[in-house]
Design a protein around this motif. Sequence first.
Motif, PDB file in Angstrom:
ATOM      1  N   MET A   1     -11.409  82.383 126.458  1.00 34.00           N
ATOM      2  CA  MET A   1     -12.139  81.180 126.784  1.00 34.00           C
ATOM      3  C   MET A   1     -13.384  81.294 127.426  1.00 34.00           C
ATOM      4  SD  MET A   1     -10.170  78.270 126.915  1.00 34.00           S
ATOM      5  CE  MET A   1      -8.460  78.055 126.685  1.00 34.00           C
ATOM      6  N   LYS A   2     -14.338  80.353 126.950  1.00 34.36           N
ATOM      7  CA  LYS A   2     -15.481  80.378 126.770  1.00 34.36           C
ATOM      8  C   LYS A   2     -16.048  80.155 128.064  1.00 34.36           C
ATOM      9  CE  LYS A   2     -19.884  78.496 125.180  1.00 34.36           C
ATOM     10  NZ  LYS A   2     -20.603  77.908 126.248  1.00 34.36           N
ATOM     11  N   LYS A   3     -16.883  80.705 128.744  1.00 36.05           N
ATOM     12  CA  LYS A   3     -17.338  80.504 130.326  1.00 36.05           C
ATOM     13  C   LYS A   3     -18.410  79.308 130.123  1.00 36.05           C
ATOM     14  CE  LYS A   3     -16.876  84.972 132.613  1.00 36.05           C
ATOM     15  NZ  LYS A   3     -17.630  85.829 133.465  1.00 36.05           N
ATOM     16  N   LEU A   4     -18.526  78.559 131.209  1.00 34.35           N
ATOM     17  CA  LEU A   4     -19.434  77.398 131.286  1.00 34.35           C
ATOM     18  C   LEU A   4     -20.839  78.123 131.603  1.00 34.35           C
ATOM     19  CD1 LEU A   4     -17.519  74.800 133.631  1.00 34.35           C
ATOM     20  CD2 LEU A   4     -18.555  74.535 131.230  1.00 34.35           C
ATOM     21  N   SER A   5     -21.991  77.384 131.314  1.00 25.07           N
ATOM     22  CA  SER A   5     -23.316  77.988 131.570  1.00 25.07           C
ATOM     23  C   SER A   5     -23.364  77.843 133.140  1.00 25.07           C
ATOM     24  CB  SER A   5     -24.430  77.324 130.855  1.00 25.07           C
ATOM     25  OG  SER A   5     -24.452  75.783 131.228  1.00 25.07           O
ATOM     26  N   THR A   6     -24.443  78.432 133.733  1.00 24.54           N
ATOM     27  CA  THR A   6     -24.733  78.346 134.973  1.00 24.54           C
ATOM     28  C   THR A   6     -25.130  77.002 135.375  1.00 24.54           C
ATOM     29  OG1 THR A   6     -25.452  80.727 135.029  1.00 24.54           O
ATOM     30  CG2 THR A   6     -26.121  79.012 137.182  1.00 24.54           C
ATOM     31  N   SER A   7     -26.016  76.155 134.636  1.00 28.34           N
ATOM     32  CA  SER A   7     -26.373  74.654 134.863  1.00 28.34           C
ATOM     33  C   SER A   7     -25.044  73.945 134.672  1.00 28.34           C
ATOM     34  CB  SER A   7     -27.541  74.418 133.922  1.00 28.34           C
ATOM     35  OG  SER A   7     -26.994  74.521 132.723  1.00 28.34           O
ATOM     36  N   ASN A   8     -24.255  74.200 133.971  1.00 29.28           N
ATOM     37  CA  ASN A   8     -22.962  73.136 133.788  1.00 29.28           C
ATOM     38  C   ASN A   8     -21.948  73.434 134.853  1.00 29.28           C
ATOM     39  OD1 ASN A   8     -23.902  71.927 131.566  1.00 29.28           O
ATOM     40  ND2 ASN A   8     -22.724  72.937 130.206  1.00 29.28           N
ATOM     41  N   ARG A   9     -21.888  74.463 135.361  1.00 25.42           N
ATOM     42  CA  ARG A   9     -21.113  74.788 136.834  1.00 25.42           C
ATOM     43  C   ARG A   9     -21.723  74.165 137.698  1.00 25.42           C
ATOM     44  NH1 ARG A   9     -19.435  80.947 137.725  1.00 25.42           N
ATOM     45  NH2 ARG A   9     -17.847  79.704 139.322  1.00 25.42           N
ATOM     46  N   ILE A  10     -23.051  74.281 138.081  1.00 21.27           N
ATOM     47  CA  ILE A  10     -23.673  73.642 139.044  1.00 21.27           C
ATOM     48  C   ILE A  10     -23.482  72.004 138.981  1.00 21.27           C
ATOM     49  CG2 ILE A  10     -25.923  72.947 140.017  1.00 21.27           C
ATOM     50  CD1 ILE A  10     -26.916  75.862 139.251  1.00 21.27           C
ATOM     51  N   LEU A  11     -23.511  71.349 137.957  1.00 23.61           N
ATOM     52  CA  LEU A  11     -23.155  69.947 137.572  1.00 23.61           C
ATOM     53  C   LEU A  11     -21.889  69.692 138.131  1.00 23.61           C
ATOM     54  CD1 LEU A  11     -25.220  69.065 134.208  1.00 23.61           C
ATOM     55  CD2 LEU A  11     -25.432  68.279 136.550  1.00 23.61           C
ATOM     56  N   LEU A  12     -20.739  70.505 137.665  1.00 22.24           N
ATOM     57  CA  LEU A  12     -19.409  70.586 138.197  1.00 22.24           C
ATOM     58  C   LEU A  12     -19.473  70.524 139.515  1.00 22.24           C
ATOM     59  CD1 LEU A  12     -16.476  70.477 137.461  1.00 22.24           C
ATOM     60  CD2 LEU A  12     -16.390  72.817 137.246  1.00 22.24           C
ATOM     61  N   LEU A  13     -19.987  71.462 140.249  1.00 17.76           N
ATOM     62  CA  LEU A  13     -20.084  71.710 141.750  1.00 17.76           C
ATOM     63  C   LEU A  13     -20.530  70.467 142.166  1.00 17.76           C
ATOM     64  CD1 LEU A  13     -19.352  73.240 144.155  1.00 17.76           C
ATOM     65  CD2 LEU A  13     -21.473  74.222 144.037  1.00 17.76           C
ATOM     66  N   LEU A  14     -21.779  69.992 141.917  1.00 19.91           N
ATOM     67  CA  LEU A  14     -22.186  68.536 142.243  1.00 19.91           C
ATOM     68  C   LEU A  14     -21.365  67.245 142.165  1.00 19.91           C
ATOM     69  CD1 LEU A  14     -25.940  69.098 141.056  1.00 19.91           C
ATOM     70  CD2 LEU A  14     -25.083  69.118 143.472  1.00 19.91           C
ATOM     71  N   ALA A  15     -20.634  67.405 141.191  1.00 17.09           N
ATOM     72  CA  ALA A  15     -19.792  66.348 140.709  1.00 17.09           C
ATOM     73  C   ALA A  15     -18.525  66.361 141.902  1.00 17.09           C
ATOM     74  CB  ALA A  15     -19.203  66.285 139.300  1.00 17.09           C
ATOM     75  N   VAL A  16     -18.096  67.501 142.254  1.00 12.19           N
ATOM     76  CA  VAL A  16     -17.215  67.684 143.181  1.00 12.19           C
ATOM     77  C   VAL A  16     -17.554  67.034 144.731  1.00 12.19           C
ATOM     78  CG1 VAL A  16     -15.924  69.438 144.656  1.00 12.19           C
ATOM     79  CG2 VAL A  16     -16.082  69.757 142.292  1.00 12.19           C
ATOM     80  N   PHE A  17     -18.919  67.626 145.112  1.00 10.31           N
ATOM     81  CA  PHE A  17     -19.786  67.038 146.254  1.00 10.31           C
ATOM     82  C   PHE A  17     -19.630  65.520 146.150  1.00 10.31           C
ATOM     83  CE2 PHE A  17     -22.067  71.349 146.656  1.00 10.31           C
ATOM     84  CZ  PHE A  17     -20.833  71.747 147.484  1.00 10.31           C
ATOM     85  N   PHE A  95     -14.434  74.781 139.642  1.00 10.17           N
ATOM     86  CA  PHE A  95     -15.733  75.535 139.557  1.00 10.17           C
ATOM     87  C   PHE A  95     -15.850  77.012 139.752  1.00 10.17           C
ATOM     88  CE2 PHE A  95     -18.909  77.403 142.596  1.00 10.17           C
ATOM     89  CZ  PHE A  95     -20.046  77.309 141.842  1.00 10.17           C
ATOM     90  N   LEU A  96     -15.003  77.463 140.589  1.00  7.90           N
ATOM     91  CA  LEU A  96     -14.743  78.978 140.704  1.00  7.90           C
ATOM     92  C   LEU A  96     -14.186  79.557 139.210  1.00  7.90           C
ATOM     93  CD1 LEU A  96     -13.059  79.137 144.148  1.00  7.90           C
ATOM     94  CD2 LEU A  96     -15.391  79.896 143.511  1.00  7.90           C
ATOM     95  N   VAL A  97     -13.322  78.754 138.627  1.00  5.93           N
ATOM     96  CA  VAL A  97     -12.876  79.435 137.270  1.00  5.93           C
ATOM     97  C   VAL A  97     -13.981  79.374 136.272  1.00  5.93           C
ATOM     98  CG1 VAL A  97     -11.364  78.711 135.345  1.00  5.93           C
ATOM     99  CG2 VAL A  97     -10.308  78.380 137.595  1.00  5.93           C
ATOM    100  N   GLY A  98     -14.826  78.235 136.298  1.00  7.70           N
ATOM    101  CA  GLY A  98     -16.018  78.176 135.626  1.00  7.70           C
ATOM    102  C   GLY A  98     -15.720  78.518 134.028  1.00  7.70           C
ATOM    103  N   ARG A  99     -14.545  77.836 133.475  1.00 11.18           N
ATOM    104  CA  ARG A  99     -14.381  77.950 132.058  1.00 11.18           C
ATOM    105  C   ARG A  99     -14.570  76.461 131.549  1.00 11.18           C
ATOM    106  NH1 ARG A  99     -14.397  83.204 130.674  1.00 11.18           N
ATOM    107  NH2 ARG A  99     -13.055  84.439 132.024  1.00 11.18           N
ATOM    108  N   ARG A 100     -14.905  76.368 130.205  1.00 12.14           N
ATOM    109  CA  ARG A 100     -15.063  75.195 129.563  1.00 12.14           C
ATOM    110  C   ARG A 100     -13.804  74.009 129.882  1.00 12.14           C
ATOM    111  NH1 ARG A 100     -15.356  75.226 123.960  1.00 12.14           N
ATOM    112  NH2 ARG A 100     -16.238  73.141 124.044  1.00 12.14           N
ATOM    113  N   TRP A 101     -12.707  74.618 129.817  1.00 12.94           N
ATOM    114  CA  TRP A 101     -11.571  73.763 130.027  1.00 12.94           C
ATOM    115  C   TRP A 101     -11.593  73.161 131.547  1.00 12.94           C
ATOM    116  CZ3 TRP A 101      -8.093  74.598 133.871  1.00 12.94           C
ATOM    117  CH2 TRP A 101      -8.117  75.922 134.410  1.00 12.94           C
ATOM    118  N   SER A 102     -11.955  73.827 132.352  1.00 11.42           N
ATOM    119  CA  SER A 102     -12.308  73.260 133.801  1.00 11.42           C
ATOM    120  C   SER A 102     -12.992  72.172 134.143  1.00 11.42           C
ATOM    121  CB  SER A 102     -12.446  74.532 134.604  1.00 11.42           C
ATOM    122  OG  SER A 102     -13.832  75.149 134.673  1.00 11.42           O
ATOM    123  N   LEU A 103     -14.042  72.605 133.067  1.00 15.35           N
ATOM    124  CA  LEU A 103     -15.163  71.045 133.184  1.00 15.35           C
ATOM    125  C   LEU A 103     -14.479  69.821 132.516  1.00 15.35           C
ATOM    126  CD1 LEU A 103     -17.977  69.855 133.403  1.00 15.35           C
ATOM    127  CD2 LEU A 103     -18.218  70.702 130.939  1.00 15.35           C
TER     128      LEU A 103
END
Length: 193
Positions: A1-17, A95-103
Amino acid sequence: MKKLSTSNRILLLLAVFTLIPSFFTPLWQISLWAPQYPEGLNMKIWIDHLSGNVDQINGVNHYIGMKHIGVEMFPEFTYLTYVMMGMIALGLLFFLVGRRWSLYAFFGLLNAFGIAILVDMYIWGYEYGHELDPKAAIKVEGMSYQPPLIGYKELLNFLAYSGPDTGSWILIGGVSMLGIAMFRDFREKKLLA
């Protein structure tokens, strides 16, 4: 499973907030204007209560046989806070998982939640506007008073508006961030192919 890029993980975290303000801001609003209320009557729907001109709206609605609006009408108020906390916890896990599927899973979860809320509000509005007291002082044959789900609608001499309030606009911003992250992820995948 492909990891998310750092910038996309940040966008995911911001969406959680963006879920956090739903505890402190109104999520929806219903407004009414009429010649006798040129300044309008407004009701705000929060995650666990109502505010605004609820008593005045109840007074007006009583004449046409609508039910009394109160917190007891909304069983959602008893559990929506917990649902939102659960979605924040899931979002943090994704966010912690950081995989494409999690996004994509978090995007799907937020959209499913939004659709469920809109369906619930439509059903409430339908019942509220159609189940009228037959002994009401004002009766108009064949008239129902279902408020609009989103937008404007004329109801007798009132203009009614229903739509997102501050908390929902923030949530929509969060879903948009996820959409941007998904677009970027798709583009990155295409470039690597």
